[in-house]
Design a protein around this motif. Structure first.
Motif, PDB file in Angstrom:
ATOM      1  N   PRO A   1       1.044   5.634   0.156  1.00 49.62           N
ATOM      2  CA  PRO A   1       0.211   6.703   0.729  1.00 49.62           C
ATOM      3  C   PRO A   1      -0.874   7.167  -0.248  1.00 49.62           C
ATOM      4  O   PRO A   1      -2.019   7.420   0.159  1.00 49.62           O
ATOM      5  CB  PRO A   1       1.224   7.824   0.997  1.00 49.62           C
ATOM      6  CG  PRO A   1       2.529   7.107   1.206  1.00 49.62           C
ATOM      7  CD  PRO A   1       2.483   5.923   0.281  1.00 49.62           C
TER       8      PRO A   1
ATOM      9  N   PHE B   1       0.846  -1.194   0.000  1.00 49.87           N
ATOM     10  CA  PHE B   1       0.000   0.000   0.000  1.00 49.87           C
ATOM     11  C   PHE B   1       0.882   1.245   0.000  1.00 49.87           C
ATOM     12  O   PHE B   1       1.771   1.371   0.849  1.00 49.87           O
ATOM     13  CB  PHE B   1      -0.883   0.039   1.254  1.00 49.87           C
ATOM     14  CG  PHE B   1      -2.068  -0.876   1.203  1.00 49.87           C
ATOM     15  CD1 PHE B   1      -3.269  -0.465   0.649  1.00 49.87           C
ATOM     16  CD2 PHE B   1      -1.982  -2.170   1.707  1.00 49.87           C
ATOM     17  CE1 PHE B   1      -4.375  -1.310   0.614  1.00 49.87           C
ATOM     18  CE2 PHE B   1      -3.084  -3.029   1.675  1.00 49.87           C
ATOM     19  CZ  PHE B   1      -4.275  -2.596   1.126  1.00 49.87           C
TER      20      PHE B   1
ATOM     21  N   TRP C   1      -3.795  -2.586   6.813  1.00 53.78           N
ATOM     22  CA  TRP C   1      -4.463  -1.407   6.238  1.00 53.78           C
ATOM     23  C   TRP C   1      -5.831  -1.202   6.885  1.00 53.78           C
ATOM     24  O   TRP C   1      -6.201  -0.071   7.249  1.00 53.78           O
ATOM     25  CB  TRP C   1      -4.589  -1.578   4.709  1.00 53.78           C
ATOM     26  CG  TRP C   1      -5.576  -0.635   4.088  1.00 53.78           C
ATOM     27  CD1 TRP C   1      -5.455   0.719   3.968  1.00 53.78           C
ATOM     28  CD2 TRP C   1      -6.863  -0.983   3.542  1.00 53.78           C
ATOM     29  NE1 TRP C   1      -6.592   1.246   3.376  1.00 53.78           N
ATOM     30  CE2 TRP C   1      -7.453   0.220   3.104  1.00 53.78           C
ATOM     31  CE3 TRP C   1      -7.559  -2.176   3.376  1.00 53.78           C
ATOM     32  CZ2 TRP C   1      -8.724   0.251   2.516  1.00 53.78           C
ATOM     33  CZ3 TRP C   1      -8.812  -2.151   2.788  1.00 53.78           C
ATOM     34  CH2 TRP C   1      -9.375  -0.946   2.375  1.00 53.78           C
TER      35      TRP C   1
ATOM     36  N   GLU D   1      -5.200   0.125  10.529  1.00 52.62           N
ATOM     37  CA  GLU D   1      -4.459   1.379  10.718  1.00 52.62           C
ATOM     38  C   GLU D   1      -4.939   2.540   9.843  1.00 52.62           C
ATOM     39  O   GLU D   1      -4.891   3.692  10.268  1.00 52.62           O
ATOM     40  CB  GLU D   1      -2.963   1.149  10.407  1.00 52.62           C
ATOM     41  CG  GLU D   1      -2.315   0.023  11.188  1.00 52.62           C
ATOM     42  CD  GLU D   1      -2.146   0.379  12.663  1.00 52.62           C
ATOM     43  OE1 GLU D   1      -2.029   1.582  12.963  1.00 52.62           O
ATOM     44  OE2 GLU D   1      -2.159  -0.552  13.485  1.00 52.62           O
ATOM     45  N   ASP D   2      -5.322   2.234   8.590  1.00 52.08           N
ATOM     46  CA  ASP D   2      -5.507   3.319   7.617  1.00 52.08           C
ATOM     47  C   ASP D   2      -6.910   3.452   7.036  1.00 52.08           C
ATOM     48  O   ASP D   2      -7.287   4.525   6.577  1.00 52.08           O
ATOM     49  CB  ASP D   2      -4.540   3.120   6.434  1.00 52.08           C
ATOM     50  CG  ASP D   2      -3.104   3.067   6.888  1.00 52.08           C
ATOM     51  OD1 ASP D   2      -2.614   4.103   7.365  1.00 52.08           O
ATOM     52  OD2 ASP D   2      -2.486   1.994   6.797  1.00 52.08           O
ATOM     53  N   TYR D   3      -7.645   2.368   6.984  1.00 51.52           N
ATOM     54  CA  TYR D   3      -8.975   2.384   6.366  1.00 51.52           C
ATOM     55  C   TYR D   3      -9.883   3.343   7.139  1.00 51.52           C
ATOM     56  O   TYR D   3      -9.905   3.324   8.364  1.00 51.52           O
ATOM     57  CB  TYR D   3      -9.515   0.952   6.357  1.00 51.52           C
ATOM     58  CG  TYR D   3     -10.968   0.825   6.031  1.00 51.52           C
ATOM     59  CD1 TYR D   3     -11.494   1.364   4.853  1.00 51.52           C
ATOM     60  CD2 TYR D   3     -11.846   0.149   6.885  1.00 51.52           C
ATOM     61  CE1 TYR D   3     -12.839   1.245   4.550  1.00 51.52           C
ATOM     62  CE2 TYR D   3     -13.192   0.014   6.586  1.00 51.52           C
ATOM     63  CZ  TYR D   3     -13.678   0.570   5.429  1.00 51.52           C
ATOM     64  OH  TYR D   3     -15.012   0.449   5.132  1.00 51.52           O
ATOM     65  N   ASP D   4     -10.657   4.171   6.391  1.00 62.33           N
ATOM     66  CA  ASP D   4     -11.475   5.189   7.072  1.00 62.33           C
ATOM     67  C   ASP D   4     -12.847   4.681   7.521  1.00 62.33           C
ATOM     68  O   ASP D   4     -13.610   5.438   8.128  1.00 62.33           O
ATOM     69  CB  ASP D   4     -11.636   6.430   6.166  1.00 62.33           C
ATOM     70  CG  ASP D   4     -12.527   6.165   4.966  1.00 62.33           C
ATOM     71  OD1 ASP D   4     -12.821   4.973   4.686  1.00 62.33           O
ATOM     72  OD2 ASP D   4     -12.933   7.131   4.297  1.00 62.33           O
TER      73      ASP D   4
ATOM     74  N   THR E   1     -10.188   6.364   0.573  1.00 65.69           N
ATOM     75  CA  THR E   1     -11.053   6.992   1.576  1.00 65.69           C
ATOM     76  C   THR E   1     -12.354   7.460   0.919  1.00 65.69           C
ATOM     77  O   THR E   1     -12.379   7.782  -0.262  1.00 65.69           O
ATOM     78  CB  THR E   1     -10.363   8.188   2.266  1.00 65.69           C
ATOM     79  OG1 THR E   1     -10.006   9.143   1.273  1.00 65.69           O
ATOM     80  CG2 THR E   1      -9.115   7.756   3.009  1.00 65.69           C
TER      81      THR E   1
ATOM     82  N   LYS F   1      -3.758   4.682  -0.193  1.00 61.39           N
ATOM     83  CA  LYS F   1      -4.540   4.809   1.045  1.00 61.39           C
ATOM     84  C   LYS F   1      -5.465   6.021   0.966  1.00 61.39           C
ATOM     85  O   LYS F   1      -6.619   5.976   1.400  1.00 61.39           O
ATOM     86  CB  LYS F   1      -3.604   4.950   2.248  1.00 61.39           C
ATOM     87  CG  LYS F   1      -2.842   3.669   2.550  1.00 61.39           C
ATOM     88  CD  LYS F   1      -1.834   3.914   3.667  1.00 61.39           C
ATOM     89  CE  LYS F   1      -1.007   2.665   3.937  1.00 61.39           C
ATOM     90  NZ  LYS F   1       0.062   2.906   4.912  1.00 61.39           N
ATOM     91  N   GLU F   2      -4.952   7.089   0.378  1.00 57.94           N
ATOM     92  CA  GLU F   2      -5.757   8.307   0.239  1.00 57.94           C
ATOM     93  C   GLU F   2      -6.933   8.082  -0.710  1.00 57.94           C
ATOM     94  O   GLU F   2      -8.056   8.478  -0.433  1.00 57.94           O
ATOM     95  CB  GLU F   2      -4.846   9.429  -0.288  1.00 57.94           C
ATOM     96  CG  GLU F   2      -5.501  10.770  -0.422  1.00 57.94           C
ATOM     97  CD  GLU F   2      -4.684  11.677  -1.338  1.00 57.94           C
ATOM     98  OE1 GLU F   2      -3.447  11.729  -1.181  1.00 57.94           O
ATOM     99  OE2 GLU F   2      -5.291  12.302  -2.229  1.00 57.94           O
TER     100      GLU F   2
END
Ligand SMILES: [Zn+2]
Ligand SMILES: [Zn+2]
Length: 276
Positions: A161, A159, A213, A216-219, A168, A164-165
């Motif tokens: 950045p 993944f 992911w 930590e990162d998933y919205d 969202t 990941k963005e």
């Protein structure tokens, strides 16, 4: 907008995304026969396809394209780099011949896209983004219509950045969950080289990477996450699903989510996931 994963796995991948007015087949990695059978199975007429979108040239994403285009007459959207790679002769006696046949079906029938620049097919806006994979120009994308956002991404080694963005604010996400790290290590049928390729930063993503992911990162905004491209030799569907579900449960209390995890299959389509 709605979609179904017609089939997904190391042996072939195709996703169908539709609105009232537009039908886009994403990747043609199943055999042409299977794509046509599965389109009929989900109640879609192949003659109404508006486009085939090819993410990258690997055979599990483009292997059925040439034969499919004998039956389906619609433009193929792909990047120049991917087209060049698709048309590069393979080793072996049939390599040159296959290239000529591919050139013939693509002639005057392609729309050139960039893997990092938006494009539109019918009433669906596509927002593509590059992903790290050992292909010429692979990309994931967010498909957008009437405020609904559906992301699809397969074949990537890690993944970034940017990815990941882009993930969202989506209503649904189709994401690769290729292998379980231990099962890949122990897999008796894969060579050491292949295992290295799969687990490299430009190879394929593991259940464990997806879990990280998700935690930590998933919205948390998607109603559905569909796990795709599961290895038939180095993964187990229930393990992939449990790993993802457990990851969602271990999110910080404030960031809990109602997201539902669905598995795609290599041998039959998922149900329609509908956001109208
Ligand atoms: Zn693939
Ligand atoms: Zn690939």
């Amino acid at each position: 907008m709605r979609f179904t994963v017609l089939g997904s796995g190391s042996t072939g991948n195709s996703v169908l995304i539709t609105t009232e007015n537009t039908r886009v087949l994403v990747d043609a990695g199943l055999s042409a026969k299977q794509i046509l059978l599965r389109l009929a199975e989900v109640g879609e007429d192949f003659e109404k396809l508006d486009a085939v979108l090819i993410t990258h040239e690997h055979s599990d994403h483009a292997g059925g394209l040439r034969v499919l285009l004998k039956t389906v007459r619609c433009p193929v959207f792909l990047s120049d780099k991917t087209q060049d790679a698709y048309l590069r002769p393979k080793n072996g006696a049939n390599g040159e011949r296959e290239t000529r046949l591919r050139q013939k079906v693509l002639k005057d029938n392609t729309v050139s896209i960039e893997s990092d620049e938006g494009f539109t097919i019918g009433d669906i806006d596509f927002e593509p983004f590059s992903v790290p994979h050992d292909a010429a120009d692979n990309f994931g994308f967010v498909a957008k219509n009437s405020g609904v956002r559906v992301a699809t991404l397969m074949d990537f080694g890690h993944f970034t950045p940017l990815m990941k963005e882009k993930l969202t604010g989506c209503d649904a996400i189709v994401v690769e969950s290729n292998h379980a790290i231990d099962m890949l290590r122990a897999c008796p049928v894969y060579s050491w080289e292949l295992k290295e390729r799969i687990s490299s930063p430009t190879g394929h993503i593991s259940n464990e990477d997806v879990a990280e992911w998700l935690t930590e990162d998933y919205d948390g905004s998607a109603r559905d996450i569909v796990l795709a491209h599961l290895s038939q030799k180095a993964n187990e569907p229930n393990l992939a699903k449990l790993t993802a579900e457990y990851a969602l449960e271990t999110r910080e209390p404030l960031f809990r989510t109602e997201t539902r995890i669905t598995l795609s299959r290599h041998d039959k389509p998922t149900e329609w996931l509908d956001y109208r």
